[in-house]
Scaffold this motif. Structure first.
Motif, PDB file in Angstrom:
ATOM      1  N   ASN A 107     -93.717  26.644  59.418  1.00  0.00           N
ATOM      2  CA  ASN A 107     -92.266  26.635  59.475  1.00  0.00           C
ATOM      3  C   ASN A 107     -91.751  27.997  59.022  1.00  0.00           C
ATOM      4  N   LEU A 108     -91.143  28.744  59.941  1.00  0.00           N
ATOM      5  CA  LEU A 108     -90.596  30.056  59.628  1.00  0.00           C
ATOM      6  C   LEU A 108     -89.081  30.001  59.800  1.00  0.00           C
ATOM      7  N   ASN A 109     -88.378  29.888  58.681  1.00  0.00           N
ATOM      8  CA  ASN A 109     -86.914  29.811  58.692  1.00  0.00           C
ATOM      9  C   ASN A 109     -86.396  28.683  59.577  1.00  0.00           C
ATOM     10  N   GLY A 110     -87.110  27.551  59.546  1.00  0.00           N
ATOM     11  CA  GLY A 110     -86.664  26.376  60.279  1.00  0.00           C
ATOM     12  C   GLY A 110     -87.286  26.199  61.636  1.00  0.00           C
ATOM     13  N   SER A 111     -87.958  27.236  62.156  1.00  0.00           N
ATOM     14  CA  SER A 111     -88.618  27.148  63.458  1.00  0.00           C
ATOM     15  C   SER A 111     -90.097  26.852  63.266  1.00  0.00           C
ATOM     16  N   ALA A 133     -90.979  38.363  46.315  1.00  0.00           N
ATOM     17  CA  ALA A 133     -91.067  37.007  46.849  1.00  0.00           C
ATOM     18  C   ALA A 133     -91.494  36.036  45.750  1.00  0.00           C
ATOM     19  N   LEU A 134     -91.199  34.785  45.988  1.00  0.00           N
ATOM     20  CA  LEU A 134     -91.570  33.694  45.086  1.00  0.00           C
ATOM     21  C   LEU A 134     -92.220  32.590  45.909  1.00  0.00           C
ATOM     22  N   PHE A 135     -92.988  31.734  45.233  1.00  0.00           N
ATOM     23  CA  PHE A 135     -93.548  30.603  45.966  1.00  0.00           C
ATOM     24  C   PHE A 135     -93.695  29.394  45.055  1.00  0.00           C
ATOM     25  N   GLU A 136     -93.733  28.243  45.684  1.00  0.00           N
ATOM     26  CA  GLU A 136     -94.028  26.990  45.014  1.00  0.00           C
ATOM     27  C   GLU A 136     -95.192  26.339  45.741  1.00  0.00           C
ATOM     28  N   THR A 137     -96.172  25.859  44.976  1.00  0.00           N
ATOM     29  CA  THR A 137     -97.281  25.104  45.538  1.00  0.00           C
ATOM     30  C   THR A 137     -97.036  23.634  45.242  1.00  0.00           C
ATOM     31  N   LEU A 138     -96.968  22.827  46.281  1.00  0.00           N
ATOM     32  CA  LEU A 138     -96.571  21.428  46.162  1.00  0.00           C
ATOM     33  C   LEU A 138     -97.692  20.496  46.585  1.00  0.00           C
ATOM     34  N   LYS A 139     -97.755  19.364  45.937  1.00  0.00           N
ATOM     35  CA  LYS A 139     -98.634  18.293  46.380  1.00  0.00           C
ATOM     36  C   LYS A 139     -97.771  17.189  46.960  1.00  0.00           C
ATOM     37  N   VAL A 140     -98.109  16.769  48.179  1.00  0.00           N
ATOM     38  CA  VAL A 140     -97.337  15.741  48.870  1.00  0.00           C
ATOM     39  C   VAL A 140     -98.293  14.644  49.325  1.00  0.00           C
ATOM     40  N   VAL A 141     -97.930  13.406  49.057  1.00  0.00           N
ATOM     41  CA  VAL A 141     -98.749  12.260  49.464  1.00  0.00           C
ATOM     42  C   VAL A 141     -97.860  11.269  50.194  1.00  0.00           C
ATOM     43  N   ASN A 142     -98.218  10.995  51.446  1.00  0.00           N
ATOM     44  CA  ASN A 142     -97.461  10.046  52.271  1.00  0.00           C
ATOM     45  C   ASN A 142     -95.966  10.373  52.290  1.00  0.00           C
ATOM     46  N   GLY A 143     -95.663  11.659  52.402  1.00  0.00           N
ATOM     47  CA  GLY A 143     -94.277  12.084  52.500  1.00  0.00           C
ATOM     48  C   GLY A 143     -93.534  12.167  51.182  1.00  0.00           C
ATOM     49  N   LYS A 144     -94.207  11.897  50.064  1.00  0.00           N
ATOM     50  CA  LYS A 144     -93.589  11.985  48.750  1.00  0.00           C
ATOM     51  C   LYS A 144     -94.020  13.276  48.074  1.00  0.00           C
ATOM     52  N   ILE A 145     -93.049  14.149  47.785  1.00  0.00           N
ATOM     53  CA  ILE A 145     -93.348  15.417  47.122  1.00  0.00           C
ATOM     54  C   ILE A 145     -93.402  15.174  45.623  1.00  0.00           C
ATOM     55  N   LEU A 180     -84.352  21.769  51.883  1.00  0.00           N
ATOM     56  CA  LEU A 180     -85.730  22.254  51.780  1.00  0.00           C
ATOM     57  C   LEU A 180     -86.731  21.111  51.854  1.00  0.00           C
ATOM     58  N   GLU A 181     -86.390  19.964  51.275  1.00  0.00           N
ATOM     59  CA  GLU A 181     -87.273  18.797  51.390  1.00  0.00           C
ATOM     60  C   GLU A 181     -87.435  18.393  52.844  1.00  0.00           C
ATOM     61  N   ALA A 182     -86.336  18.381  53.588  1.00  0.00           N
ATOM     62  CA  ALA A 182     -86.398  18.014  55.005  1.00  0.00           C
ATOM     63  C   ALA A 182     -87.267  18.991  55.787  1.00  0.00           C
ATOM     64  N   GLN A 183     -87.185  20.287  55.448  1.00  0.00           N
ATOM     65  CA  GLN A 183     -88.004  21.285  56.137  1.00  0.00           C
ATOM     66  C   GLN A 183     -89.488  21.105  55.814  1.00  0.00           C
ATOM     67  N   ILE A 184     -89.783  20.747  54.569  1.00  0.00           N
ATOM     68  CA  ILE A 184     -91.176  20.490  54.185  1.00  0.00           C
ATOM     69  C   ILE A 184     -91.722  19.290  54.953  1.00  0.00           C
ATOM     70  N   LEU A 185     -90.953  18.220  55.010  1.00  0.00           N
ATOM     71  CA  LEU A 185     -91.402  17.013  55.703  1.00  0.00           C
ATOM     72  C   LEU A 185     -91.538  17.257  57.203  1.00  0.00           C
ATOM     73  N   LYS A 186     -90.631  18.056  57.765  1.00  0.00           N
ATOM     74  CA  LYS A 186     -90.721  18.399  59.188  1.00  0.00           C
ATOM     75  C   LYS A 186     -92.022  19.148  59.483  1.00  0.00           C
ATOM     76  N   LEU A 229     -99.532  15.363  59.006  1.00  0.00           N
ATOM     77  CA  LEU A 229     -99.888  15.160  57.597  1.00  0.00           C
ATOM     78  C   LEU A 229     -98.818  14.374  56.844  1.00  0.00           C
ATOM     79  N   LEU A 230     -97.881  13.782  57.573  1.00  0.00           N
ATOM     80  CA  LEU A 230     -96.797  13.074  56.901  1.00  0.00           C
ATOM     81  C   LEU A 230     -97.287  11.797  56.228  1.00  0.00           C
ATOM     82  N   GLN A 231     -98.367  11.228  56.730  1.00  0.00           N
ATOM     83  CA  GLN A 231     -98.938  10.011  56.138  1.00  0.00           C
ATOM     84  C   GLN A 231    -100.310  10.295  55.551  1.00  0.00           C
TER      85      GLN A 231
END
Length: 283
Positions: free
Chosen positions: A3-7, A28-40, A70-76, A83-85
């Motif tokens: 996902n690059l700026n929404g695309s 630049a900054l970054f966040e490393t996230l763990k997501v399981v079944n769509g739950k961040i 931003l959550e919606a972009q991550i899930l998209k 990997l949503l499930q």
């Protein structure tokens, strides 16, 4: 897909320009996230740490950078990679775009990109049979201060420290600040257990303002039988500890089994990871 700026683009088509400020100056900054079944996991903490860090770096935060956006972009992005499930590791990167030298130009606009990859474990576990040997990394030191606690793209010490660890067959290394206090591991915050008391370096020493660090401190604060201390840790304290463990959002809790000649147990860490997983079930 990235996902690059929404695309949503393939990795081959998601290249940043060589003039990108994140590449040229580590702007630049970054966040490393763990997501399981769509739950961040701990999304609110990640989001507010990112916003706080952007303010410290004096980035102009776009109006659409809400937690929901931003959550919606991550899930998209997860959905586009099937990997949503599933369990996934996500990197959300924010940079100041293109333009200027050290001082950004007026044309420099904050951008973001999101990349994802599968992760093998939906919950946190401790492998009691695995060895995890660490040592001190003493070639370079971290200067205490607000900038040291940011999750920025300036990670030279972590990179060369990781190379040092690999060359010497260590699973990880512990980092010192310029006051010669132990502040963290290469990839997580450090906790020390001694006689039932818990100690972790304070943010003022230069350690990362870790999201998992915050969760662990919240869990420990609810146990009246435990004393928690945020205080500087001397290298001499490490070999006197009963347990040492490292925390980060991806792995949760990692028990150190050996430092120098000292072998460590992991009974406390095992009990703590059960409480951490119980907390996750309530999210």
């Amino acid at each position: 897909m990235v996902n690059l700026n929404g695309s949503l683009l393939t990795e081959a088509n998601s290249k940043l320009t060589v003039n990108n400020r994140g590449y040229n100056y580590g702007d630049a900054l970054f966040e490393t996230l763990k997501v399981v079944n769509g739950k961040i996991f701990f999304w609110e903490d990640h989001y507010f740490r990112l916003m706080s860090s952007m303010r410290i770096l004096r980035m102009d935060i776009p109006m659409n950078f809400t937690m929901e956006f931003l959550e919606a972009q991550i899930l998209k992005t997860l959905e586009a990679n099937n990997l949503l499930q599933a369990a996934a590791r996500v990197r959300l990167n924010v940079d100041r775009g293109v333009g200027g030298k050290y001082a950004p130009s007026k044309d420099a606009i904050v951008q973001y990109n999101i990349s994802v990859e599968p992760h093998d474990n939906p919950f946190y576990t401790i492998n009691t049979d695995a060895k995890y040997i660490v040592d001190l990394y003493k070639d370079y030191f971290v200067a205490p201060g607000l900038l040291s606690g940011l999750k920025s793209n300036n990670k030279a010490i972590q990179v060369i420290g990781s190379i040092y660890a690999k060359e010497n067959d260590f699973e990880n290394c512990l980092i010192l600040n310029t006051n010669k206090s132990v502040i963290e591991a290469l990839n997580g915050n450090l906790f020390l257990v001694k006689d039932g008391n818990i100690k972790t370096p304070p943010l003022e020493d230069g350690c990362l303002k870790g999201v998992m660090r915050k969760q662990i401190l919240e869990i420990l604060s609810k146990d009246v039988n435990i004393t928690i201390e945020e205080a500087s840790i001397s290298p001499f304290e490490l070999q006197k500890a009963d347990e040492l463990f490292i925390t980060n959002v991806i792995k949760g809790i990692v028990s150190i089994t050996k430092y120098r000649k000292k072998q460590f147990g992991n009974d406390f860490a095992q009990s703590l990871v059960k409480k951490l997983n119980a907390k996750l079930r309530l999210l």
